[in-house]
Design an enzyme around this catalytic site. Structure first.
Site, PDB file in Angstrom:
ATOM      1  N   LYS A 157       2.731   1.830  -5.077  1.00 58.30           N
ATOM      2  CA  LYS A 157       3.519   1.267  -6.183  1.00 58.30           C
ATOM      3  C   LYS A 157       2.799   1.407  -7.513  1.00 58.30           C
ATOM      4  O   LYS A 157       3.438   1.599  -8.557  1.00 58.30           O
ATOM      5  CB  LYS A 157       3.819  -0.215  -5.917  1.00 58.30           C
ATOM      6  CG  LYS A 157       4.674  -0.486  -4.700  1.00 58.30           C
ATOM      7  CD  LYS A 157       4.971  -1.950  -4.545  1.00 58.30           C
ATOM      8  CE  LYS A 157       3.732  -2.790  -4.321  1.00 58.30           C
ATOM      9  NZ  LYS A 157       3.004  -2.433  -3.066  1.00 58.30           N
ATOM     10  N   GLY A 158       1.457   1.298  -7.487  1.00 58.38           N
ATOM     11  CA  GLY A 158       0.697   1.370  -8.730  1.00 58.38           C
ATOM     12  C   GLY A 158       0.940   2.668  -9.468  1.00 58.38           C
ATOM     13  O   GLY A 158       1.157   2.679 -10.687  1.00 58.38           O
ATOM     14  N   ASN A 165      -5.178 -10.163  -4.529  1.00 55.63           N
ATOM     15  CA  ASN A 165      -5.340  -9.466  -3.255  1.00 55.63           C
ATOM     16  C   ASN A 165      -4.607  -8.132  -3.265  1.00 55.63           C
ATOM     17  O   ASN A 165      -4.721  -7.344  -2.343  1.00 55.63           O
ATOM     18  CB  ASN A 165      -4.846 -10.316  -2.083  1.00 55.63           C
ATOM     19  CG  ASN A 165      -3.376 -10.699  -2.213  1.00 55.63           C
ATOM     20  OD1 ASN A 165      -2.779 -10.588  -3.281  1.00 55.63           O
ATOM     21  ND2 ASN A 165      -2.790 -11.170  -1.138  1.00 55.63           N
ATOM     22  N   THR A 195       2.730 -12.740   3.005  1.00 57.98           N
ATOM     23  CA  THR A 195       2.103 -13.294   1.816  1.00 57.98           C
ATOM     24  C   THR A 195       2.794 -14.620   1.480  1.00 57.98           C
ATOM     25  O   THR A 195       3.648 -15.089   2.230  1.00 57.98           O
ATOM     26  CB  THR A 195       2.166 -12.289   0.654  1.00 57.98           C
ATOM     27  OG1 THR A 195       1.317 -12.736  -0.400  1.00 57.98           O
ATOM     28  CG2 THR A 195       3.579 -12.103   0.143  1.00 57.98           C
ATOM     29  N   ASP A 242       0.822  -1.219   0.000  1.00 54.70           N
ATOM     30  CA  ASP A 242       0.000   0.000   0.000  1.00 54.70           C
ATOM     31  C   ASP A 242       0.853   1.266   0.000  1.00 54.70           C
ATOM     32  O   ASP A 242       0.406   2.324   0.443  1.00 54.70           O
ATOM     33  CB  ASP A 242      -0.956   0.027   1.211  1.00 54.70           C
ATOM     34  CG  ASP A 242      -1.783  -1.234   1.320  1.00 54.70           C
ATOM     35  OD1 ASP A 242      -2.360  -1.632   0.296  1.00 54.70           O
ATOM     36  OD2 ASP A 242      -1.845  -1.824   2.417  1.00 54.70           O
ATOM     37  N   GLU A 243       2.083   1.172  -0.535  1.00 58.13           N
ATOM     38  CA  GLU A 243       2.954   2.350  -0.568  1.00 58.13           C
ATOM     39  C   GLU A 243       2.658   3.272  -1.742  1.00 58.13           C
ATOM     40  O   GLU A 243       3.181   4.386  -1.793  1.00 58.13           O
ATOM     41  CB  GLU A 243       4.432   1.934  -0.655  1.00 58.13           C
ATOM     42  CG  GLU A 243       4.933   1.088   0.483  1.00 58.13           C
ATOM     43  CD  GLU A 243       4.848  -0.403   0.179  1.00 58.13           C
ATOM     44  OE1 GLU A 243       5.425  -1.189   0.933  1.00 58.13           O
ATOM     45  OE2 GLU A 243       4.190  -0.764  -0.825  1.00 58.13           O
ATOM     46  N   GLY A 287      -4.358  -4.583  -4.425  1.00 62.67           N
ATOM     47  CA  GLY A 287      -5.147  -3.534  -5.051  1.00 62.67           C
ATOM     48  C   GLY A 287      -4.291  -2.320  -5.332  1.00 62.67           C
ATOM     49  O   GLY A 287      -3.971  -1.564  -4.424  1.00 62.67           O
ATOM     50  N   HIS A 288      -3.875  -2.145  -6.574  1.00 60.04           N
ATOM     51  CA  HIS A 288      -3.046  -0.994  -6.944  1.00 60.04           C
ATOM     52  C   HIS A 288      -3.939   0.102  -7.519  1.00 60.04           C
ATOM     53  O   HIS A 288      -4.710  -0.139  -8.442  1.00 60.04           O
ATOM     54  CB  HIS A 288      -1.990  -1.407  -7.983  1.00 60.04           C
ATOM     55  CG  HIS A 288      -0.953  -2.325  -7.428  1.00 60.04           C
ATOM     56  ND1 HIS A 288       0.035  -2.901  -8.192  1.00 60.04           N
ATOM     57  CD2 HIS A 288      -0.738  -2.753  -6.161  1.00 60.04           C
ATOM     58  CE1 HIS A 288       0.807  -3.656  -7.431  1.00 60.04           C
ATOM     59  NE2 HIS A 288       0.346  -3.576  -6.204  1.00 60.04           N
ATOM     60  N   ARG A 336       2.849 -29.319  -5.966  1.00 56.44           N
ATOM     61  CA  ARG A 336       2.857 -29.835  -7.344  1.00 56.44           C
ATOM     62  C   ARG A 336       1.522 -30.456  -7.745  1.00 56.44           C
ATOM     63  O   ARG A 336       1.457 -31.401  -8.524  1.00 56.44           O
ATOM     64  CB  ARG A 336       4.006 -30.831  -7.546  1.00 56.44           C
ATOM     65  CG  ARG A 336       5.372 -30.177  -7.473  1.00 56.44           C
ATOM     66  CD  ARG A 336       6.455 -31.156  -7.143  1.00 56.44           C
ATOM     67  NE  ARG A 336       6.287 -31.699  -5.803  1.00 56.44           N
ATOM     68  CZ  ARG A 336       7.128 -32.570  -5.245  1.00 56.44           C
ATOM     69  NH1 ARG A 336       8.182 -32.983  -5.904  1.00 56.44           N
ATOM     70  NH2 ARG A 336       6.907 -33.020  -4.021  1.00 56.44           N
ATOM     71  N   GLN A 342       2.465  -6.455  -2.984  1.00 57.33           N
ATOM     72  CA  GLN A 342       2.821  -6.481  -1.568  1.00 57.33           C
ATOM     73  C   GLN A 342       4.173  -5.764  -1.328  1.00 57.33           C
ATOM     74  O   GLN A 342       4.464  -4.791  -2.002  1.00 57.33           O
ATOM     75  CB  GLN A 342       2.844  -7.916  -1.023  1.00 57.33           C
ATOM     76  CG  GLN A 342       1.486  -8.584  -0.991  1.00 57.33           C
ATOM     77  CD  GLN A 342       1.196  -9.391  -2.237  1.00 57.33           C
ATOM     78  OE1 GLN A 342       2.074  -9.960  -2.861  1.00 57.33           O
ATOM     79  NE2 GLN A 342      -0.056  -9.453  -2.618  1.00 57.33           N
TER      80      GLN A 342
END
Length: 468
Positions: free
Chosen positions: A58-59, A80, A279, A55-56, A82-83, A183, A264
């Site tokens: 990044k988007g 999970n 995560t 949540d920094e 959200g950007h 696997r 994340q």
């Protein structure tokens, strides 16, 4: 030719022995031989990673850097993440798609390290199309894992049954990664032949239904309905499935600009984060090598996104958390609510031990500071520079989360500012107190700040250094 320092250091001893003419001849021959081989010449690869708990912002940073990119590759995580990207005042919330998807000239790739829910992907693409945007430039790696309906059910059941809650978004990310490493997961290349896919799906649903009914006392899932649901999207998904590993490496060979996007952040890394409150993948720069299929030597620039204060969602220790009016003030002014879940984020002062830890893990070359405008109006601002645990001050983050939970933050205090910085476009325009805060971040982390975001829109930035 633009060469890295590795080239200069490696060739220096030979270089100084030559005459001036010989030096130029040697220089050009070596560069030509190495060109497009992933050797010493400049490589136009950029990685954007989070340095805290996500949540920094990044988007937004990916969207800004994507303007010059030829390929944008999401290398881990699932929906999970959200950007949020704001363009001309319009908000776009992206979950699976790379945040650079709004730049239609760049190919957007969901990489091998991603767990991809195809239904969520199509919903997101449809939303973009309704907004008049193209989705023709989106590809899915044939090695990526398919996040299935039973993964979401399993996630919810496990979170409800777990006495030590992780605080997941219940979107099936963890169970999908668990199946990958057991696997037993289904990869996208298995979806191409639908008859083969149905056989694999039957095996998986049979096993999951035994788990759900016998262990959790839940209802079994309907295999026939699942087949019908997947059949309905087959013709839309299959054309996007490609072998992307060679595509990405070929682009690097051709000196195209490739932008790698993580979800994340460092403190949610499965190995080096606040385990078990993490995560299920590696959102550090190292995750690029396994999540996109490129060698470590091909990573040139690693841009760490640092929010000017700290937030996190879910459970786990949070040393600088503010459980008072100050924390609520930051949450309100920063709009700190999950883009995907709407959950209120836990808020606190900037933890520089966390950023220092992220730098150690990812080898940051540049830092981008986001949301510094949120701090405007505060009389005093604090940054954590150490953890005091049982009388001992740590300058690093211990592995044992019980120790971290007992830690008391050691703060450095700064004077705040009242000037509105949201429309500023030059570093010199910033208040002196804001610049002092930024300088200390650089000094403490040892990484230069190349860009400062002063607002949510893609144009609300102050550029200090070029991010090559």
């Amino acid at each position: 030719f633009r060469c890295t320092s590795a080239f200069i250091i490696r060739e220096l001893k030979i270089w100084i022995q030559f005459s001036l003419v010989d030096r130029f001849i040697y220089y050009f021959i070596i560069c030509l031989l190495k060109k497009n081989k992933g050797g010493y010449i400049y490589m136009s690869s950029q990685v954007v990673v989070g340095t805290q708990w996500g949540d920094e912002g990044k988007g937004k940073i990916v969207d800004v850097l994507a303007e010059k990119a030829d390929l944008i590759v999401r290398f881990q995580g699932g929906d999970n993440a959200g950007h949020t990207v704001v363009v001309n005042g319009k908000k776009h919330v992206l979950h699976l798609l790379p945040s650079g998807v709004l730049h239609e000239d760049a190919t957007c790739i969901i990489g091998p390290g991603v767990v991809c829910n195809p239904f969520v992907l199509l919903e997101e693409m449809d939303t973009l199309k309704k907004g008049g945007l193209s989705t023709d430039h989106i590809l899915i790696s044939d090695r990526a894992q398919m996040l299935m309906p039973y993964h979401k059910v399993q996630d919810a059941l496990e979170e409800s049954a777990n006495g030590n809650k992780i605080g997941t978004t219940k979107r099936g990310i963890g169970p999908c990664y668990a199946d990958k490493y057991a696997r037993t997961g289904i990869r996208f290349h298995e979806f191409v032949n639908f008859e083969t896919f149905k056989e694999r799906l039957k095996e998986c649903v049979t096993f999951k239904n035994k788990l759900f009914t016998a262990v959790y006392g839940a209802e079994p899932m309907d295999y026939d309905k699942m087949v019908a649901d997947f059949a309905a999207i087959h013709d839309r998904i299959v054309p996007m499935i490609k072998e992307t590993t060679h595509l990405v490496n070929d682009a690097l060979d051709q000196d195209k600009r490739v932008l790698f996007e993580g979800a994340q952040a460092a403190m949610l890394d499965i190995n080096y984060g606040t385990y078990p409150y993490v995560t299920s993948s590696s959102p550090t720069s190292a995750g690029v090598t396994v999540g996109a299929g490129v060698a470590p030597s091909r990573i040139k620039t690693v841009c760490g996104v640092v929010k000017a204060y700290s937030t996190r969602v879910g459970e786990g220790p949070f040393v600088t958390e503010l459980l008072d009016e100050q924390g609520e003030w930051i949450r309100t002014h920063g709009g700190e609510y999950g883009a995907t879940t709407g959950r209120p984020r836990r808020c606190g002062w900037l933890d520089l031990l966390v950023v220092k830890h992220a730098n150690m893990m990812s080898g940051l070359t540049d830092i981008v500071i986001t949301k510094i405008d949120v701090l405007t109006g505060l009389e005093k601002i604090k940054a954590c520079v150490g953890y005091e645990i049982d009388g001992k001050v740590y300058d690093y983050i211990p592995s044992d989360q019980e120790d971290v939970a007992r830690a008391k933050p050691v703060y450095k205090e700064f004077d705040g500012w009242t000037e509105d910085i949201s429309q500023m476009s030059k570093y010199d325009q910033l208040p002196e107190n804001a610049k002092a805060y930024l300088r200390f971040i650089e000094e403490f982390t040892g990484v230069r700040i190349s860009m400062v975001s002063v607002g949510p829109d893609r144009v609300n930035n102050i550029y200090i250094h070029d991010i090559d």
